[in-house]
Design an enzyme around this catalytic site. Structure first.
Site, mmCIF file in Angstrom:
data_model
loop_
_atom_site.group_PDB
_atom_site.id
_atom_site.type_symbol
_atom_site.label_atom_id
_atom_site.label_comp_id
_atom_site.label_asym_id
_atom_site.label_seq_id
_atom_site.Cartn_x
_atom_site.Cartn_y
_atom_site.Cartn_z
ATOM 1 N NE ARG B 298 -4.052 -2.182 1.578
ATOM 2 C CZ ARG B 298 -5.099 -2.670 2.494
ATOM 3 N NH1 ARG B 298 -5.190 -2.075 3.556
ATOM 4 N NH2 ARG B 298 -5.881 -3.361 1.859
ATOM 5 C CE1 TYR B 442 -1.751 -0.461 -8.013
ATOM 6 C CE2 TYR B 442 -1.447 -2.316 -9.613
ATOM 7 C CZ TYR B 442 -1.032 -1.359 -9.102
ATOM 8 O OH TYR B 442 0.001 -0.506 -9.663
ATOM 9 C CD GLU B 443 -1.154 -4.529 -3.875
ATOM 10 O OE1 GLU B 443 -1.464 -5.089 -3.062
ATOM 11 O OE2 GLU B 443 -0.596 -4.955 -4.806
ATOM 12 N N GLY B 444 -6.339 -3.043 -2.567
ATOM 13 C CA GLY B 444 -7.377 -2.405 -1.504
ATOM 14 C C GLY B 444 -8.020 -1.218 -2.304
#
Lengths: 596, 596
Positions: B298, B442-444
Site C-alpha cells: 500500500r 489495487y492493493e485495496g
C-alpha cells in the site's frame, strides 16, 4: 460488453413533466403543430437505433480504430461503422432538425439534442461523424451564399455527404489568431487554400461519397491576429453546378492521431495543397461565422459527456446489483448468498448516485438550454428571442464545461464500482473514461469556457445575463418558498443564489484592479454557477416528484431520493469552490515562471 | 517523448532539512552509522538509473505490452525491459533495504522508498516487477520458516528471482473470504494447490530464471470465510535443497489482461494445476501473513502515484513555459513573440501548482511515514516502536488513497495543460493518466482504505492513534503559533485539527446507532484527515523555507509560494468534504436497490 438502454422515461419526464416542452414549442411558429406523441415516437425509434445499431459498435471501434492508406490518403473506419451510417442515412436521421427548404424535417432542436444524447451514450466515436457534419450544416445554413446552400445543404441534410470544421493548426489551438493557412484569390472567384490542419475530427473516412470541409484561412491582405481570418468551404471532391461530383480536390489526410480514446473516430491531419475553396460569408469575418458552428458544437460536446455519464451509470448500477462481495456493515442483506451485492455498501451507492445525479441533472440542463435555443431561433417575439438568446449564451459554456467535467468524475466513479474489472478492457468501463477525457479539451478547453462565462457573459455586460437567470430562480424560490415540503430544496437554492451574486460582484471589483483575477477565479466560478443552475433544475424536478410521489410509480420515489442526494452530497462542493475563488490571483501569480 | 528528472534536490530538502532523517535513523541500532552523504549518493545513482535506463522504456512498454505464448505459457515483456532488469540486478539495487543476513545492504526503508518514487516516476509498469518481488521478500522474511528463508531470500535479495502475490480470484477481490483455491496436504509435507487466480501483477515474465509465487489457498479442514485462508509459497520451478532449480511446477499463466494502462506489466491469470507449494506461517493464518506484504504494498502504491504526479508535473511545466498561445489578461508578457507562453495564464498555473503541491506534499508524507516505519522496525525502544507503529498504521491508508486520488487529479490536470496534444499518445501525458487509474483500485480500493482508516484505525481504538497524530500537530502549533510569519500556515492547521476532532467524535456517535454511517463518511473523512497531515507537513516545509528564504536560493522562494498555494487553493476542499461527511448515510441508503 456494456449494455445501453435509452433513458426514454427520464427524457419524457424532463420534456413533458418538468419543462412542458410542447407548451413552449407550440408558441413558436415553425413548431406550432408539434405534439408529445410525435416527439416520443421519434425518440423511441431513435433510441432503438442507438441501442441496436450504434451501441454494439462501440467496443469494435475502440479495438480497431481507423486506418489510413498512405498512398491513396483514404481512411477506413472500424468494421460496421460504414453500414451503420448507411442505415442512419436511410432512416432520414440526419434531417431531423434541418430546414425543410433543403429537405429537412424541421423538428425542434430539442428533439435532435435528445436523440444525440442517446447516440453518444451508445457510441461517441461513431456519433462524431454525423455530429460534425451537422455543425458544418449549421454554419453554411447561417452564413453560406444561396449558391453554397443550394450545392451543399441538401446533401448534408440527407447525410449523403458529411462535413468537418478545419480550425486547429500545430501552432494554434485556443489562439486562432496565430493561424497560418493561406487563401489566394483566383481569377474565377474561387480561392486556393494552402496549409496544415491538425485534430480534424471525422476529417477523412469511408462513410460518405463527399466530405465538405469548412476551413479557416487568411486572405493575402488579411490583418494579423484573429481579425484577419476568413471561412471557406472546400469539398473533398469539387461539386459541379448540377450537384454532381467533379475532380478530387487538393485537400487530403496526411496522418491520423493515436489518441487516448474515441479511437473509432478519425482524427485527421489535413493537408491543404492548393485546395479550391469558396468564401463563406464576409472576408476577415470567418471567426464570427465559425462561432455559429462552435456554439452548437459546445452544446454537442455536453451531449457527448451526458451520454457517457448515463451509459457508465447504467452498467455500474447493474454490476453493483449482481456482484457479491463483503457483508453490509449493518448486517447481512442477502444471508442466503455467500456475500451481499455490493450495492449495500454506502460508498458504492455514493459513486452510483454521483453519476446518476450528474446524468439526470445534466439531462434537465440540456433540455432546458435547447428549448431556449429553439425559442431564440424560432420565436416571433423579439423579447422572447433576446431573453432566450441571453440565457443560451450564459448556459452554453456551463453545458460544455460542467457536463464534461462531471462525466470525467462520473465515468471514473463507475469504473471504480467494478474494482479491478473496471480497469480491464473487456468490461468497457475504461473506454468510457478514455473517451470522456477529450470532451474537457476540444471545442474550447474548459478553462476557455470558464473565461467565456465569467469574462464575456457575466462581467462583459455587468451581469445583465446573469440577472435574467437570477430572476427565473428568484421567481421559483418565491413561489415554492412557502411550500413546507419544498424547504429542503428551496433554502439551499436561495442561499447559493445570494452567494453567487456576492461572489460575482466581488470578482468584478477585483478585476478592475487586476484582470488576472478573472482568470484565477473563472474555473471555480463556472462550477459554482453550474451548481446554482443544477440546484434550480433539481428543485424543479423534486417539485414534480413530490406532487406525483403518491401515484405509487417508483420513478418519482427514485427521483426524489436522487434530488436529496444531490443537495446533501454534491452541492456542498460550492463551499470549497467559493473559498478557492475568493483566494484570488496572488497565490497563483506569485511564483516566477522560471521557478516552475 | 516525456522526460524524467529525478527530484533529488527536493528529496534532500525533505530528508535532511525538514525531517532530519539522519538524526532519526542514527537512533536505530542497525542504522547507527548512516550519514547524509551515503543517502544522497545512493539516491543520485538511483536517480540516474531511473532516468537513463528505466524512463526511456516507458512509452515502449505502453505501445508493445506483454505477449503470452499460449503453448509454452511463457510471457515476453516489452523490448528493453529484460535488459533493464539485468542491469538493475547487476547494480545490486534489489538488495538496497534487504537484510544483510541474506545478502542485503541493510539500508533504511526510507532510502528504498525514495528510490522507488524515482523508478515509478520513470516507469510504473517496469517498476512493478521488482516492486512485487520486494513484497514477496517482506512476507517470507517475516513469516517464512528458516528453510524457506534459506531457499528463497538470497535469490529475491539479489533479484535473480522475482516474486508475486496471488490473492485475487474471479469471484473474490476485496472479499478474500470468498477464496476457493484448494491446498491438499501431501505425504511429504508439501501441498498441492489447485485453483484460478486473476490480476496477478508481474505474474509471468522473461526477466528472471524463477518466479516465487505467494499463494492464498484453503486447507481441506479450513473454516469458511477469511479465517480459513493459508499462505503458501509455490515457485515456478521447484527449488532443490541445494538451491538449484528442479522441475517446472504446475503453476502457469493462462492469459494476460488487456488493461487501460500499465501495459508493460504482465497482469496474469494464473492457473494452479496441482502446483507443489509449502506452507508459510501457520495454517489458517494466511491473511495476517499476507498483510505484512499488503501494508508494504500500500505504501508502494502511494509511491507509484507520487512518481506519476512528479513526472506529469515536470513535463507539463516544461510545456507551459514553451507553448505560445494567447496573451496574458494583464498585458503581453512576451511582446517580442507572437503570443505569450501559456504559463502566464492563471488557470494554467493553477493546474501546474495543483500537481506540484500534491507531488511535494506527497513526497514529504511518504518520507515522514517511511521514517516512522524504520523506527517501528528497528528502534530498540519499545515505546518508540509502538508509537511509530501506530502512526504508520494510521498513515498507510492515507498514503495509499490520498496520493493515488491526487495523482488522478494531477495527471489529468497536467494532460489538460497540453490541450489537444495531451490527448495524443506521442506526448505521453495520457499514459500517465491511464497508468495512474489502477492505483486507486489495487492493493485495496480507496474505499477500503477509507474504511480501514475510519473504522479500524480511528474508531477501532477510540481515537488513540489519531490522538498521537494530534499531539504531534498540537506541539507544532504551540511552538509556531507565536511566530508572526507562521500565522498564515499555523492558523488554518489548528482550525482543521479542531474540526477533525469534532468530526471524528460526531461520526463515532452516529456509528453507534447505525454502522452504515461509517461507510457513508469514510471516503470524505480520509480526505479531510489527509489534508490535516498535508497541512502539517506543508507548514513544516514553509517554516524551513521562511528561515532560509534570505539565502537567495530560489528553491525556498518556490517552496514558500507552493505552500501558500496549497493553503489558499487546495486546503479549502475540506469545507466541502466535512459538509458531505456530516450529511451522513440517509441520502445514500434511502433508495431501494431495485430502483438504481
Amino acid at each position: 460488453m456494456p449494455q445501453y438502454n435509452p433513458p426514454l422515461r427520464d427524457l419524457q419526464f424532463v420534456l413533458h413533466e418538468v419543462l412542458d416542452a410542447v407548451g413552449t414549442l407550440k408558441q413558436l411558429p415553425p413548431h406550432a403543430d408539434v405534439d408529445a406523441e410525435t416527439i416520443d415516437a421519434v425518440l423511441e425509434e431513435g433510441g432503438k437505433f442507438a441501442r441496436d445499431v450504434v451501441a454494439p459498435l462501440n467496443p469494435v471501434g475502440d479495438a480497431e480504430g481507423c486506418t489510413l492508406d498512405a498512398a491513396s490518403h483514404e481512411v477506413t473506419t472500424p468494421t460496421g461503422f460504414k453500414d451503420a451510417y448507411a442505415r442512419y442515412v436511410e432512416g432520414g436521421w440526419p434531417a431531423l432538425s434541418c430546414d425543410p427548404d433543403f429537405g429537412g424535417q424541421g423538428l425542434p432542436h430539442v428533439v435532435n439534442q435528445c436523440f444525440y444524447e442517446m447516440l453518444n451514450g451508445a457510441n461517441q466515436a461513431w456519433t462524431m461523424y454525423p455530429g460534425l457534419s451537422h455543425g458544418a450544416y449549421e454554419a453554411l445554413h447561417a452564413h453560406g451564399s444561396d449558391e453554397q446552400k443550394r450545392l451543399y445543404l441538401p446533401k448534408l441534410t440527407s447525410g449523403e455527404w458529411t462535413g468537418t470544421m478545419c480550425l486547429t493548426e500545430p501552432q494554434c489551438g485556443t489562439d486562432l489568431g496565430l493561424l497560418r493557412t493561406k487563401a489566394e484569390p483566383q481569377a474565377d472567384g474561387t480561392y486556393r487554400l494552402t496549409g496544415n490542419k491538425i485534430f480534424i475530427s471525422a476529417g477523412e473516412h469511408d462513410m460518405a461519397e463527399n466530405i465538405v470541409h469548412l476551413v479557416l484561412a487568411r486572405l493575402p491582405d488579411a490583418p494579423s491576429g484573429s481579425k484577419g481570418i476568413s471561412l471557406f468551404v472546400a469539398p473533398k471532391f469539387s461539386v459541379n453546378p448540377d450537384g454532381s461530383l467533379g475532380a478530387r480536390n487538393g485537400i487530403y489526410c496526411g496522418g491520423l492521431e493515436h489518441k487516448m480514446g474515441i479511437h473509432g473516430n478519425a482524427t485527421a491531419q489535413i493537408v491543404l495543397d492548393g485546395a479550391v475553396g469558396s468564401l463563406v460569408g464576409q472576408p476577415h469575418k470567418g471567426l464570427a461565422a465559425m462561432f455559429v458552428m462552435m456554439n452548437a458544437a459546445r452544446l454537442g460536446v455536453g451531449m457527448q459527456s451526458l451520454g457517457l455519464t448515463e451509459v457508465a451509470y447504467q452498467n455500474a448500477a447493474a454490476y453493483a446489483k449482481e456482484r457479491l462481495q463483503m457483508r453490509s456493515l449493518s448486517g447481512a442483506k442477502s444471508p442466503e448468498q455467500p456475500a451481499d451485492p455490493i450495492i449495500v455498501h454506502p460508498d458504492v451507492r455514493k459513486m452510483l448516485l454521483t453519476a446518476r445525479a450528474y446524468a439526470e441533472g445534466g439531462r434537465a440542463l440540456a433540455v432546458f438550454t435547447t428549448l431556449l435555443l429553439d425559442q431564440e431561433l424560432a420565436s416571433d417575439d423579439e423579447t422572447v428571442r433576446a431573453d432566450a438568446g441571453d440565457l443560451v449564451a450564459l448556459l452554453t459554456p456551463i453545458v460544455k464545461a460542467f457536463l464534461t467535467d462531471n462525466a470525467w468524475i462520473a465515468t471514473s466513479a463507475c469504473l471504480q464500482v467494478f474494482g479491478g474489472h473496471g480497469y480491464v478492457r473487456e468490461w468497457g468501463m475504461e473506454q468510457f473514461v478514455r473517451d470522456a477525457r477529450i470532451n474537457m479539451i476540444y471545442e474550447g478547453t474548459n478553462t476557455i469556457q470558464s473565461l467565456d462565462l465569467l469574462g464575456r457573459k457575466v462581467l462583459g455586460d455587468n451581469g445583465a445575463k446573469l440577472k435574467k437567470l437570477g430572476k427565473l430562480i428568484a421567481g421559483f424560490v418565491e413561489d415554492e418558498g412557502v411550500v413546507e415540503s419544498m424547504q429542503e430544496f428551496v433554502n439551499p437554492l436561495a442561499d447559493l443564489g445570494e452567494k453567487v451574486t456576492k461572489l460575482s460582484t466581488e470578482i468584478g471589483m477585483k478585476a478592475f484592479q487586476n484582470p488576472d483575477e478573472v482568470g484565477a477565479a473563472a474555473v471555480d466560478y463556472l462550477r459554482v454557477v453550474s451548481h446554482l443552475v443544477f440546484a434550480y433544475l433539481w428543485a424543479r424536478m423534486a417539485k414534480v416528484a413530490l406532487e406525483k410521489e403518491g401515484s405509487g410509480d417508483p420513478f418519482y420515489t427514485a427521483k426524489l431520493a436522487t434530488a436529496r442526494f444531490y443537495f446533501a452530497k454534491l452541492l456542498p462542493e460550492t463551499a470549497a469552490l467559493i473559498r478557492s475563488a475568493r483566494a484570488g490571483a496572488a497565490p497563483l501569480m506569485a511564483m516566477d515562471a522560471a521557478l516552475f
